[in-house]
Write a protein that holds these residues in place. Structure first.
Motif, PDB file in Angstrom:
ATOM      1  N   VAL A  15       0.907  -1.083  -0.077  1.00  7.34           N
ATOM      2  CA  VAL A  15       0.063   0.112   0.104  1.00  7.34           C
ATOM      3  C   VAL A  15       1.107   1.278   0.010  1.00  7.34           C
ATOM      4  CG1 VAL A  15      -1.934   1.370   1.397  1.00  7.34           C
ATOM      5  CG2 VAL A  15      -2.037  -1.087   1.094  1.00  7.34           C
ATOM      6  N   ASP A  16       1.907   1.284   0.799  1.00  3.44           N
ATOM      7  CA  ASP A  16       2.797   2.248   1.092  1.00  3.44           C
ATOM      8  C   ASP A  16       3.479   2.828  -0.675  1.00  3.44           C
ATOM      9  OD1 ASP A  16       4.500   4.234   1.761  1.00  3.44           O
ATOM     10  OD2 ASP A  16       6.171   2.791   1.883  1.00  3.44           O
ATOM     11  N   THR A  17       3.984   1.671  -1.324  1.00  7.16           N
ATOM     12  CA  THR A  17       4.372   1.883  -2.466  1.00  7.16           C
ATOM     13  C   THR A  17       3.525   2.417  -3.687  1.00  7.16           C
ATOM     14  OG1 THR A  17       5.813   0.140  -1.951  1.00  7.16           O
ATOM     15  CG2 THR A  17       5.845   0.772  -4.201  1.00  7.16           C
ATOM     16  N   ALA A  18       2.182   1.593  -3.356  1.00  5.37           N
ATOM     17  CA  ALA A  18       1.298   1.829  -4.370  1.00  5.37           C
ATOM     18  C   ALA A  18       0.685   3.368  -4.263  1.00  5.37           C
ATOM     19  CB  ALA A  18       0.071   1.057  -4.518  1.00  5.37           C
ATOM     20  N   THR A  19       0.726   3.827  -3.014  1.00  2.00           N
ATOM     21  CA  THR A  19       0.242   5.253  -2.830  1.00  2.00           C
ATOM     22  C   THR A  19       1.287   6.270  -3.440  1.00  2.00           C
ATOM     23  OG1 THR A  19       1.084   5.534  -0.738  1.00  2.00           O
ATOM     24  CG2 THR A  19      -1.294   4.612  -0.972  1.00  2.00           C
ATOM     25  N   ARG A  20       2.377   6.059  -3.795  1.00  2.14           N
ATOM     26  CA  ARG A  20       3.478   6.968  -4.168  1.00  2.14           C
ATOM     27  C   ARG A  20       3.468   6.916  -5.763  1.00  2.14           C
ATOM     28  NH1 ARG A  20       7.248   7.879   0.224  1.00  2.14           N
ATOM     29  NH2 ARG A  20       6.870   6.531   1.914  1.00  2.14           N
ATOM     30  N   ARG A  21       2.546   6.070  -6.548  1.00  2.00           N
ATOM     31  CA  ARG A  21       2.768   5.843  -7.959  1.00  2.00           C
ATOM     32  C   ARG A  21       1.466   6.433  -8.655  1.00  2.00           C
ATOM     33  NH1 ARG A  21       6.924   2.346  -9.123  1.00  2.00           N
ATOM     34  NH2 ARG A  21       8.685   2.191  -7.543  1.00  2.00           N
ATOM     35  N   PRO A  22       1.611   7.001  -9.729  1.00  4.71           N
ATOM     36  CA  PRO A  22       0.211   7.433 -10.348  1.00  4.71           C
ATOM     37  C   PRO A  22      -0.556   6.361 -11.077  1.00  4.71           C
ATOM     38  CG  PRO A  22       2.306   8.270 -11.492  1.00  4.71           C
ATOM     39  CD  PRO A  22       2.804   7.628 -10.339  1.00  4.71           C
ATOM     40  N   ILE A  23      -0.197   5.128 -10.784  1.00  2.25           N
ATOM     41  CA  ILE A  23      -0.501   3.834 -11.354  1.00  2.25           C
ATOM     42  C   ILE A  23      -1.977   3.388 -10.373  1.00  2.25           C
ATOM     43  CG2 ILE A  23      -0.167   1.944 -12.125  1.00  2.25           C
ATOM     44  CD1 ILE A  23       2.979   2.583 -12.163  1.00  2.25           C
ATOM     45  N   PRO A  24      -3.049   3.097 -11.194  1.00  5.02           N
ATOM     46  CA  PRO A  24      -4.238   2.494 -10.420  1.00  5.02           C
ATOM     47  C   PRO A  24      -3.802   0.953  -9.716  1.00  5.02           C
ATOM     48  CG  PRO A  24      -4.827   3.201 -12.641  1.00  5.02           C
ATOM     49  CD  PRO A  24      -3.584   3.373 -12.633  1.00  5.02           C
ATOM     50  N   PHE A  25      -4.235   0.959  -8.505  1.00  4.85           N
ATOM     51  CA  PHE A  25      -3.755  -0.256  -7.821  1.00  4.85           C
ATOM     52  C   PHE A  25      -5.118  -0.638  -7.300  1.00  4.85           C
ATOM     53  CE2 PHE A  25      -1.938  -2.757  -4.315  1.00  4.85           C
ATOM     54  CZ  PHE A  25      -0.888  -3.276  -5.032  1.00  4.85           C
ATOM     55  N   LEU A  26      -6.004  -1.794  -7.453  1.00  6.22           N
ATOM     56  CA  LEU A  26      -7.276  -2.017  -7.088  1.00  6.22           C
ATOM     57  C   LEU A  26      -6.983  -3.167  -6.195  1.00  6.22           C
ATOM     58  CD1 LEU A  26     -10.155  -1.941  -6.872  1.00  6.22           C
ATOM     59  CD2 LEU A  26     -10.126  -3.664  -9.082  1.00  6.22           C
ATOM     60  N   VAL A  27      -7.439  -3.046  -4.855  1.00 10.87           N
ATOM     61  CA  VAL A  27      -7.420  -4.079  -3.809  1.00 10.87           C
ATOM     62  C   VAL A  27      -8.918  -4.822  -3.913  1.00 10.87           C
ATOM     63  CG1 VAL A  27      -7.003  -4.793  -1.544  1.00 10.87           C
ATOM     64  CG2 VAL A  27      -5.629  -2.878  -2.641  1.00 10.87           C
TER      65      VAL A  27
END
Length: 395
Positions: A60-72
């Motif tokens: 989650v930490d890594t995903a929040t830093r990227r402008p890429i959709p990350f669906l959980v």
């Protein structure tokens, strides 16, 4: 694409034992790579990632830093049941970048089938941990969408009135209506202009997944997840079950006590689960014991055509040979063509390999290509049926 890859403990890969990292407090590292590296298992028709909370928080930490959709997504018994009859709902799970085992029955089923998913990773617990510590010690900006009238605002004020890992930068109740009606420009603009890192959706499971898929390309917050009843727990309108009941799988009894109208859903899901246990899980457990005693190998032969790559698998498509398969799947993906998977000489397939096939299918779909599985022997077709992956053969 950002995905969960291998977990390393002192330089030694332990992807299949990720849950040990938290117990030993060893360093956990998340590496950016493709979906084929995710430790995913196919469980009764849906993918489930074999990860623990420590790994999840890093992701989650890594995903929040990227402008890429990350669906959980958070598969539980209700998800399993709905996915069997609703192809669109199932597709939202298959498209997800992370699928958490949210429900003790999934852990029990995994244990019966020898799948190394040992820890329940519930969406409500994820919200609590993010609230307590954030990710890497920083505050995550969250937008709260849905819930009964007034609940999102109550939770927003609660989060922002005390030091915690979540900063609420917006809340909205779009009301009740169709997915299209709840996806107006005003709703999407309110979410995107908030600058949120995380979009927490509090609709029912089917509507939430449908809404997230419908607006996938329109949303700016990188991390999106459906948290269901978490909004009620956080607002204090519904008390969550004690930890003992949650750990023993009897949370549903508490939920019925708190919300009596839920008894119909739990009755229906319970009956469907019992049917799945008898018709699928027990036969699969017997087959797993039998196949586990048979020495295996896996060979892959490649033939290239003008519009597709054909991979012929010979031997046992099981967890022991996932790396062998991946070494052929990646170059096939790089070709930018459809992939034909010939299973004429494949004699066994297990949940780990089903998970790999789901990731291959997902990666191909991202390219606008298809996974086509052909020449499946009757005995192997029965394995697909018991595992609820017949839909992989439909193409």
């Amino acid at each position: 694409m950002l995905t969960i890859a291998r977990i390393y403990d002192a330089g030694v890969p332990v992807a299949e034992r990720a849950f040990e990292a938290e117990r030993t407090l060893s360093p956990v590292k998340v590496i950016e790579t493709d979906d084929l590296a995710r430790p995913v298992y196919g469980l009764l028709g849906v993918p489930v990632d074999a990860i623990n909370f420590s790994t999840l928080m890093h992701a989650v930490d890594t995903a929040t830093r990227r402008p890429i959709p990350f669906l959980v997504s958070t598969p539980n018994v209700n998800f399993l049941v709905k996915s069997l009859s609703n192809a669109g709902f199932r597709e939202s799970i298959l498209t997800s970048d992370l699928c958490l085992a949210d429900g003790m029955p999934l852990i029990w089923i995994a244990k019966l089938l020898g799948v190394p998913i040992h820890e329940r990773v519930a969406g409500a617990d994820l919200f609590v941990r993010l609230k307590a510590t954030g990710a890497s010690g920083r505050r995550i900006k969250v937008f709260l969408l849905g819930g009964a009238p007034g609940l999102a605002e109550r939770v927003r004020d609660k989060l922002n009135s005390e030091p915690c890992g979540l900063e609420c930068v917006g809340s909205l109740n779009p009301g009740f209506g169709t997915v299209e009606e709840m996806s107006s420009d005003q709703v999407i603009d309110a979410i995107n202009s908030s600058g949120a890192d995380l979009l927490a959706v509090f609709f029912g499971a089917e509507k939430a997944q449908q809404w997230l898929m419908h607006n996938h390309q329109r949303l700016s917050p990188p991390v999106r997840a459906q948290f269901g009843a978490t909004i009620n727990f956080e607002a204090g309108t519904v008390r969550r079950a004690p930890a003992l009941l949650r750990s023993t799988g009897f949370e549903w009894l508490w939920r019925i006590k708190e919300e009596p109208h839920l008894w119909r859903r739990y009755w229906s899901d319970g009956a469907a689960l019992l049917k799945l246990l008898v018709s699928s899980v027990v036969p699969l457990a017997v087959m797993a014991r039998r196949d586990g005693t048979t020495p295996g190998f896996l060979r892959v032969q490649r033939d290239d055509g003008p519009s597709s790559v054909t991979l012929r698998l010979s031997g046992a498509a099981i967890s022991a040979y996932v790396d062998v398969a991946v070494s052929h799947f990646r170059p096939a993906l790089a070709a930018g063509k459809h992939v034909n998977l010939c299973l004429r000489e494949t004699r066994a397939i297990d949940p780990r390999f089903f998970g790999l096939l789901l990731m291959l299918r997902k990666s191909l779909a991202a390219q606008g290509k298809r996974l086509i599985i052909t020449d499946v022997a009757p005995q192997l077709r029965r394995t697909f049926r018991f595992n609820k992956f017949e839909y992989l053969l439909e193409s």
